[in-house]
Design a protein around this motif. Sequence first.
Motif, short mmCIF file in Angstrom:
data_model
loop_
_atom_site.label_atom_id
_atom_site.label_comp_id
_atom_site.label_asym_id
_atom_site.label_seq_id
_atom_site.Cartn_x
_atom_site.Cartn_y
_atom_site.Cartn_z
N GLY C 88 4.12 -0.42 -2.48
CA GLY C 88 4.55 -0.81 -3.92
C GLY C 88 3.31 -0.52 -4.79
O GLY C 88 3.74 -0.38 -6.09
N MET C 89 1.92 -0.36 -4.47
CA MET C 89 0.98 -0.16 -5.11
C MET C 89 0.98 1.29 -5.54
O MET C 89 0.84 1.79 -6.80
CB MET C 89 -0.46 -0.06 -4.37
CG MET C 89 -0.62 -1.78 -3.83
SD MET C 89 -0.64 -2.69 -5.23
CE MET C 89 -0.30 -4.40 -4.52
N GLU C 91 3.89 2.95 -5.86
CA GLU C 91 4.95 2.92 -6.84
C GLU C 91 4.35 2.52 -8.18
O GLU C 91 4.95 3.33 -9.28
CB GLU C 91 5.88 2.34 -6.46
CG GLU C 91 7.33 2.42 -7.11
CD GLU C 91 8.69 1.39 -6.71
OE1 GLU C 91 8.13 0.38 -6.20
OE2 GLU C 91 9.71 1.81 -6.79
N PHE C 92 3.59 1.60 -8.32
CA PHE C 92 3.00 1.05 -9.50
C PHE C 92 2.24 2.22 -10.25
O PHE C 92 2.49 2.44 -11.43
CB PHE C 92 2.32 -0.09 -9.20
CG PHE C 92 2.98 -1.43 -9.20
CD1 PHE C 92 4.08 -1.58 -10.20
CD2 PHE C 92 3.03 -2.21 -8.24
CE1 PHE C 92 5.04 -2.75 -9.77
CE2 PHE C 92 3.56 -3.65 -8.10
CZ PHE C 92 4.52 -3.85 -9.02
N LEU C 93 1.36 2.75 -9.36
CA LEU C 93 0.39 3.75 -9.79
C LEU C 93 1.03 4.93 -10.51
O LEU C 93 0.61 5.56 -11.60
CB LEU C 93 -0.55 4.21 -8.92
CG LEU C 93 -1.69 3.63 -8.59
CD1 LEU C 93 -2.52 4.52 -7.49
CD2 LEU C 93 -2.47 3.73 -9.84
N THR C 95 3.77 4.96 -11.97
CA THR C 95 4.74 4.79 -13.21
C THR C 95 4.37 5.66 -14.31
O THR C 95 5.25 6.19 -14.97
CB THR C 95 5.12 3.27 -13.27
OG1 THR C 95 3.45 2.75 -13.59
CG2 THR C 95 5.63 2.64 -12.55
#
Lengths: 432, 161, 706
Positions: C88-89, C91-93, C95
Motif C-alpha cells: 500500500g505504501m 502504491e501511494f508513493l 501515485t
Amino acid sequence: MAKKLYNDPSPLETRILSARFGLENSESLTTYLAHDGFKAFRKAREMKPEQIIEEVKTSALRGRGGAGFPTGLKWSFVPRSSPKPKYIVINADESEPGTCKDRLLMEYDPHQMIEGILIAGLALDAHKGYLYIRGEYRYLIDHMDRAIAEAYAQGYLGKNILGTGFDFDLYTHSGAGAYECGEETALLDSLEGKRGIPRMKPPFPAVAGAWASPTLLNNVETFSAIPAIIRDGGAAFAALGTPKNGGTRLLCVSGHVNKPGVYEVPLGYPMLKFIEEIAGGIPGGKKLKAVIPGGSSCPILKADECDIPMDYDSLAKIGSMLGSGGMVVMDETTDMVKVALRIMRFYAHESCGWCIPCREGTTWLRKILQRFDEGGGRHEDVALLGELSKNMLGRTFCALGDAAAMPTISIVDKFADDFEKRLARDRQMVAV
Amino acid sequence: MMTFSPQLEQKFAKMLTSYPEGKKRSAVVPMLIYAQDEVGSITSELIDEVARRCEVTPLQVDEVVGYYSMLHRNPMGKYHVQVCTNISCLLVGGMELYEHACKKLGIGHKQVAADGQFSLEEVECMGACSWAPAVEINYDFHHHVTPEKLDQLIDGLRKAQ
Amino acid sequence: MAELVNLTINGQAIQAEKGTLLIEVARQNGIEIPAFCYYPGLTLQAACRMCLVEVEKTPKLQVGCTLPVADGMVVHTESDTVRQSRKGMIEFLLTNHPLDCPVCDKGGECELQDMTFRYGAGESRFTERKVHVDEQQWSPVVYFDAPRCILCYRCVRVCNEGIGVGALGVSNRGVISEIVPNRHDYLECDECGACIDICPVGALTSGSYRYQTRPWEMTHVGTICTHCGDGCRTTLGVRDDKIMRGNNRDSSGINGDFLCIKGRYAFDFVEHPERLQSPMLRNAAGEFEPISWSTAFATIAETFTAVKARRGKFGVVGSNHTTNEENYFLQKFARQGLGTKNIDHHRTGDLATFFDALSGKNAALATAGDLYTAKAVLVVGADLAQQHPLLSYQARANFRHHNAHIYAVTTGPVREDNQAIASVRVAAGGELAGVESLRDKLKAEGDLVIVFGDSIQGDGLRKLVAFGDSLGIPVKYVCLVDYSNSRGAFDMGLIPRDGGMSIEQMLAAKDLDVLWVVGANPLKNAALGSTNAFVIVQDLFMTETANHAHLVLPAASVYEKNGTVTNVCGEVQKLKQAVKVMGTKTDLEIMGSIAKEMNLNLGIWLPDKVFAEIRKTVHGYDVSLPVVDTGGAAPTMPLNGRVPALPGAIQSAGDTLFTSGSMSRYSKILNAVIESPGGLYGGKEPEVSAQSPTASGQMPGGTVQS
C-alpha cells in the motif's frame, strides 16, 4: 448591555460552563467575580497539588479537544519536580469541522478559562501559559489580550496572584491557518516557530513538550470546566454525566436542524432527543439520514444508529467517537458522495505532508471522489475508496490519516447506495 | 532592514519577550501573520526581516510561510473574502454562496479583483459551523450568510471607500 | 555492557542490546525491514512508513525505525498484514512519481525501483492526474526534479546535520510539499552534493552526471581523492576511459558518506583540453616543441649525468599530490642517484617540529576516526569546514552522536562555532593564549584531540604539545597539512635534511645547475635566481614553473595511477587507477625511465615493489598490508626520535572548499560554483575570508602552490 448570543439557549440545557453566557458584560472580570469567579482558585490554593489532581480525576473529566483522554490522568503525567520550567499550553486551535464551541467559551467567559489555567498551574507548579489561538480567530486573540490585561491589572495574573505567592504569566499566540496544529505535538512545533509537523511520541509533551520542557496541553473547554470541578467538587461534576464520562459539554450542532447552535448538555444525553428537542428537529419534516457525531473525523452514523446516549464510551461501542462535540446532522436529501468529497478535500488540504500514506492517500482519495462527483465514477471506485482508506488507517504518523480514513470508510460502507445511484445516473446520461 | 508601524513594533517587542530565553524563533508564525496584515503579503524582504528578528535563517522562515494557509506570498485584496464550504456550511448552501461570490466579484479561488479591492478564497472550516453558512472578511465573521446578505456586505464595503 | 534482551523476529530467537532500534537489530540478524527515511546516523523521521511491522500484543502496526527492542518482543516482518501494508505504501508513493525510469539518472540504482520490485504491486490502480512541477536547477551541481521526490527528508538532514549547512528545507504542505533551497530558487552552500548522493530516487541529480550514462555502463573504481589532505575515499564511475562521476557509493573508508565538492566533482581537470600530452623541449627560438619520450629521457639523463660528473648543484622539488612511492623514489633518486641533499616540497604544516615534540609519546597521532570518538575536540587556528571538510564533518558527527565537546580557537568565525561549547576569537598570533584560556575546561575532559593549523609552528608548536601534556588527560594531535599527500611527502623524505637546501634556497641560489620539479609550482610567485639552471618539470598542465622550463614532461594525475598516499592524520591508503590519459606517464615511470637511461640501480619502479621497500625502510610505515590492500586506512606511527629543524618556510596555501592549488584552475565545476562560496556558517552571516575567491570568480593569489 446583555450580549446577543449567536443562538438562543435551550431550556433543556444544563449550563455549567456556559452559566454566564448572555450576562451583561459577561466577558469582564467584574461580571465573572460577581458570579462565582475565582472561588475555585481560592479553594485550590488551600489544597495540595495532589488533591487538585485527585479532584480532577474524580470529576471524570475527559479532554474536550477530541481524543477524550482523562484529564486528571494527563495532569498526573507531568513530573512533580523538574529541573526545567513547566509550561501550560492551551489548545485554542479549534478547527475540527463542525466545531465552534471554544470560540464562545473565550468570547463570553474568558476568565473562567483563565481561572482553570491558573488552577492547573497550582497543581503542576507551572508558571507560564501559552494560549495558542487559530489565526482565523483574530478577534478572539485581541479579545483574550484584553481579558488577560484586565486580569493582570487586578492581580489575577502576574506576580503573587491574590497574595498567594503564586506567579503566573499568560500569553496569546496566533496560529496562521493549519488544521494539523490542533494535534498537540504539531501545535508545539508551531508554537516553537516551525512548520506544524507532529512529533514522535515518546517523549510525550508531559515530559518533553514546549521547548523540550514538561508541558500540559488541554483544550479551551477542558480548562473552562476546571473551576466548576474545584468549586463544587469533582464528584458533583462527575454525577452530571455517566460513569467515566463526567460532567457536561458544549455540543455544536449544525447542518439540517431547525435550531443549529451550541448547547451544553450532560454527557450521556440521548442523541435523538438532542436533535429533536434542543436542536429543533429536521426542517421541512424531512427524515434523518445520517449524523457525524463529533466533528468530521468521526465515523458517520446512519439514522438507525442514532438512538444512543452521547458519551465517549457509548459512541466508541458503535465504532464512532464523541470527538470535539461537533455534531453534523444530515437529512434524507443529502448526497453522501458530496459529503465524502468535501470531507476528503479538507483532509487533503490539511495533510501536513510529513508521511507518505496521509500525504498521497488523502489526495488520491480526493481525486477519485472528485472524478466520481463529476460523473466519471466507475464501479470499482467504491471498493477502491474503502481499500485505500484502510491502507491509511492506523498506518500514518499521526491521527490525521485516521481522521480522513474513518469517515470515508464509514460512508462507503454505510451509504454504498448513494454511490451506486450516481453510477446509474451517469450511465443514463451517457445513454441519452 | 524593515520597520513597521509603532503599534506593531511595540507588539513585536513584547512578543519577543514572551517566550523563554533564547527561544525567539517562537515568534515566527505570529510575527509573519501580523506583519502580513500591515505589509500586504509575505515578501522576501519580510522573510529576511522576520528571520533576523527571530534569529533563524531565512530558509527556516520560508519553510513556515509555505506551510500555513493564511500566509500569502502575493498580496490579497484590501478586503479578503473567505467563504467556508466545509461540511456544515456545505449542507446549508455554502457552496452556492461561494459560487455566488465568484460571480459577484468576478474572480475565483485566491484571485484578486482587478481593482485590488477584493480577493476571494474558498476556505476550510473556520469555526462558525452552528451559524452556517459563514464568511470571514479579513478578520470579521459573518454568520448565516445568504447570497443577498453577501451582496449587501460587498456593496457596503465598496461604498465605504 | 548494556543490558541484553531476548526477542523473536519471524520466529528467530535474537538477543540484542536493550533500546537498540528494531530496524537495526533486524538488519544485524540478516532480516531486512525496508525503509526510505531511516538513515543510520541521521535523526529519525518515521515518515515513510515502509518499516511498519507487526509486534504481538500491540493493536497497530509498529514503526520499526523508531521502536526500541524490549524483552519478550515478538515481531513479524513478513506477515500478510505487513506485506500488504508495504504494498500500500509503495502504491501511494507511486501515485505522483513520474515513472520516467527509462531516462532517470537513478534508474538501475534507485531504491524506489528496488522496493517496488520487491514489495510493490504489479500494476497501479491510480488513474488520476499526477501532480507536476517543472525541474529546477539550484546550482551548477544540483538539480531538483520535485515530482520524483518521495519526501524522505534525507537530503534536508544530511545538509543540516551532516554537513552543518542547513541549505535545504521543506515548503508547502500536503501533496505539494517540496524540498526547497535556502535562497528561494537557488542554493548557496558547500555544493558538496551529499544531498544528491543520499537521495534514494532521482529527485536530486548532479549537474555533471545527469543524462550522461546509465549506471550499469560504468565500472566503479575506488580510490582516494587528490585534493585536500583528509584522504577521502571516492568511487569513480568510469565509462570508456572517462570519469563520469565521483561518489562514495559503498560508504567505505574513513569518510563513510562524506565527500566535499572536490571529492565528488573536481575530477574533471583530468580531461581538461589543456592537459599536457607530449614531452616538450624548448628549441633554439625559445619555443616549446614536442619531442618523443625517448628523446626526453635521453636529454635528461645526459644533463643529469654531466652535472653530477662535474659536481654541479641540483635542486629537486617534489609534490604534495604524487604518491608515496613516487616521493620515495624521487628522494632516493636525488640522494643516491644524483648525490644531492637539495630536496624539498611546499611544506604546509610544521611536521618536523611536530614529530620532534611528540618524540617518545605513543598514541599521540589522532586518526580521522578519533575525531568522531574523542570526548573533546579542540580546533586551533584552522577553518576546518573550508580546508579539511572531512575532519569538520567528523567532529560535527561526534557532537551529534556523542555530545562531544567542541572547542574552537580561531581568528574568525568557523562552522565549529555552531557546535562549540566554547569558541574563542583571537588576533593572529594569539592562538596559544586563546588555548590557555580554555585550560580549566579542557582539564575536565576525558580525552582530547587537538587539531591545529600552520599558525602553530616552531616554538609555538612545542608549547602547544607541552600544554597538552600538562592537562593530565590523554591528548592526541593532528598537525594540519594541505594536500592529498603532503604528509607522505614529508614522511618519504622530500625535505632538506642533513644540510640540504630548501625551496627558497634553491630558487635563490645563483649557481643552481638543475632544477627538477615533480608536480609542483615553486615559480608561481617567485623568480629563479640562477640563469643557467636547466629546468625540468613534470606536471599535468603548463604552470608558471613549466613556463620557465627547458623540458616539460606530461604527468599522469592521481586518478591515473596506482600507489599509496598518506592523509593529514598519517593514515596510508591505496590509490587505484581509474583512467589513462593518452600521452602521459606516471611520475614513477618517468623517474624510473630516467634512472634506467642513466644506468642507475634504484630498484624496480613498480608501485607495489616500491611500497614494499617503504614498509621496510621508512619509520612507521610497516603498516598492515591487508588493511591497505582492501581499501582501508592504515595508521602510521610517529617518528620516535629527534627530528632536527629544517630550513625554509612553512605556510598553508589557505585553499577554500572551492580551490585546490593549480588543479582547481582546470576544474570546470570548481570554477562554475566559485561565485557562491557563502552560506557556509549555518545561521550566521557568511564570512568571506581573505583567502576566498573574489566575486568575479578570480582565483586568490597564493604562495608557493602545489
